[in-house]
Design a protein around this motif. Structure first.
Motif, short mmCIF file in Angstrom:
data_model
loop_
_atom_site.label_atom_id
_atom_site.label_comp_id
_atom_site.label_asym_id
_atom_site.label_seq_id
_atom_site.Cartn_x
_atom_site.Cartn_y
_atom_site.Cartn_z
N ASP A 131 24.40 -9.18 -20.85
CA ASP A 131 23.92 -8.59 -22.09
C ASP A 131 24.63 -9.22 -23.28
O ASP A 131 25.60 -9.98 -23.12
CB ASP A 131 24.22 -7.08 -22.03
CG ASP A 131 23.18 -6.24 -22.73
OD1 ASP A 131 22.28 -6.80 -23.37
OD2 ASP A 131 23.28 -5.01 -22.64
N ARG A 132 24.18 -8.91 -24.49
CA ARG A 132 24.82 -9.44 -25.70
C ARG A 132 25.19 -8.30 -26.64
O ARG A 132 24.40 -7.37 -26.83
CB ARG A 132 23.86 -10.39 -26.41
CG ARG A 132 23.62 -11.68 -25.64
CD ARG A 132 22.89 -12.69 -26.50
NE ARG A 132 21.68 -12.14 -27.09
CZ ARG A 132 20.46 -12.55 -26.82
NH1 ARG A 132 20.26 -13.51 -25.97
NH2 ARG A 132 19.42 -12.00 -27.41
N MET B 251 16.62 -3.15 -17.79
CA MET B 251 15.89 -3.95 -18.77
C MET B 251 14.75 -4.63 -18.05
O MET B 251 14.90 -5.10 -16.93
CB MET B 251 16.82 -4.99 -19.41
CG MET B 251 17.94 -4.39 -20.21
SD MET B 251 19.19 -5.54 -20.87
CE MET B 251 18.39 -7.08 -21.02
N SER C 184 10.79 -6.95 -18.60
CA SER C 184 9.81 -7.65 -19.41
C SER C 184 8.67 -8.06 -18.49
O SER C 184 8.67 -7.73 -17.30
CB SER C 184 10.43 -8.89 -20.07
OG SER C 184 10.69 -9.88 -19.10
N GLY D 22 25.47 -5.99 -29.67
CA GLY D 22 24.52 -5.71 -30.74
C GLY D 22 23.12 -5.37 -30.25
O GLY D 22 22.36 -4.73 -30.98
N LYS D 23 22.78 -5.76 -29.04
CA LYS D 23 21.46 -5.44 -28.49
C LYS D 23 21.44 -3.95 -28.11
O LYS D 23 22.47 -3.35 -27.81
CB LYS D 23 21.15 -6.29 -27.25
CG LYS D 23 20.99 -7.76 -27.56
CD LYS D 23 19.73 -7.94 -28.39
CE LYS D 23 19.40 -9.40 -28.60
NZ LYS D 23 18.22 -9.56 -29.42
N ASP D 24 20.24 -3.34 -28.11
CA ASP D 24 20.13 -1.92 -27.77
C ASP D 24 20.74 -1.62 -26.40
O ASP D 24 21.47 -0.64 -26.24
CB ASP D 24 18.66 -1.48 -27.77
CG ASP D 24 18.09 -1.38 -29.17
OD1 ASP D 24 18.87 -1.36 -30.14
OD2 ASP D 24 16.85 -1.31 -29.28
N SER D 25 20.43 -2.46 -25.41
CA SER D 25 20.95 -2.22 -24.06
C SER D 25 22.48 -2.25 -24.06
O SER D 25 23.13 -1.44 -23.39
CB SER D 25 20.39 -3.25 -23.08
OG SER D 25 20.60 -4.56 -23.57
N TRP D 26 23.07 -3.15 -24.80
CA TRP D 26 24.53 -3.24 -24.91
C TRP D 26 25.08 -1.97 -25.55
O TRP D 26 26.06 -1.39 -25.08
CB TRP D 26 24.90 -4.48 -25.72
CG TRP D 26 26.38 -4.70 -25.86
CD1 TRP D 26 27.20 -5.34 -24.99
CD2 TRP D 26 27.20 -4.27 -26.95
NE1 TRP D 26 28.49 -5.34 -25.47
CE2 TRP D 26 28.52 -4.70 -26.67
CE3 TRP D 26 26.96 -3.58 -28.14
CZ2 TRP D 26 29.57 -4.44 -27.53
CZ3 TRP D 26 28.02 -3.32 -29.00
CH2 TRP D 26 29.31 -3.76 -28.68
N ARG D 27 24.42 -1.51 -26.62
CA ARG D 27 24.88 -0.29 -27.31
C ARG D 27 24.78 0.93 -26.40
O ARG D 27 25.65 1.80 -26.41
CB ARG D 27 24.08 -0.08 -28.60
CG ARG D 27 24.48 -1.07 -29.69
CD ARG D 27 24.01 -0.61 -31.07
NE ARG D 27 22.57 -0.58 -31.20
CZ ARG D 27 21.84 -1.58 -31.67
NH1 ARG D 27 22.42 -2.69 -32.06
NH2 ARG D 27 20.53 -1.46 -31.78
N HIS D 28 23.73 0.99 -25.57
CA HIS D 28 23.61 2.11 -24.63
C HIS D 28 24.77 2.12 -23.63
O HIS D 28 25.34 3.18 -23.34
CB HIS D 28 22.28 2.04 -23.87
CG HIS D 28 21.08 2.24 -24.74
ND1 HIS D 28 20.94 3.27 -25.61
CD2 HIS D 28 19.96 1.50 -24.85
CE1 HIS D 28 19.78 3.18 -26.23
NE2 HIS D 28 19.16 2.09 -25.79
#
Length: 129
Positions: free
Chosen positions: A12-13, A31, A33, A15-21
């Motif tokens: 993950d990176r 995640m 796609s 700042g991304k939503d998944s990272w923040r979660h």
């Protein structure tokens, strides 16, 4: 394929939503796609799952390749590059069934040409488990 990382990693990176979660305390983040999906599970101090536990997470398949887990009691092909100057594992590891190498080696086990993926694949498919 199971790859054991000796050091921490993150797909993950920041700042991304998944990272923040995950940073907010989510234990699992899935995640997906059109092309792929990945389930990240935070251990949060729990012990790392065993190899057997990880194998149960995989979908049914005919073959699992494992990178790492030098001490696990599963058949192994050692990758040995004499030019690196490190000792071979096969003399001390009874689970090594062959050695793939890019140089000359005196070994009682089958020796496979490291730069010939077809030869390595053929050995894997023919080796009884």
């Amino acid at each position: 394929m199971i790859k054991h990382a000796h050091h921490g990693f993150d797909l993950d990176r920041p700042g991304k939503d998944s990272w923040r979660h995950r940073e907010a305390g989510a234990t699992q983040v899935l995640m997906l796609s059109n092309d792929r999906w990945i389930l990240m599970h935070e251990l949060r101090g729990a012990p790392e799952p065993t190899l057997e536990e990880q194998l149960r997470l995989l979908a049914p398949c005919d073959l699992v390749l494992i990178e790492g887990y030098k001490a696990a009691a599963v058949p192994k092909i050692e990758i040995h590059r004499p030019s690196f100057g490190r000792p071979a594992l096969w003399p001390e590891n009874p689970h090594v069934v062959a050695v793939a190498t890019d140089g000359p080696i005196d070994c009682p086990l089958p020796v496979l040409p490291l730069n010939d993926p077809q030869a390595v694949a053929s050995f894997i498919l023919a080796h009884p488990i």
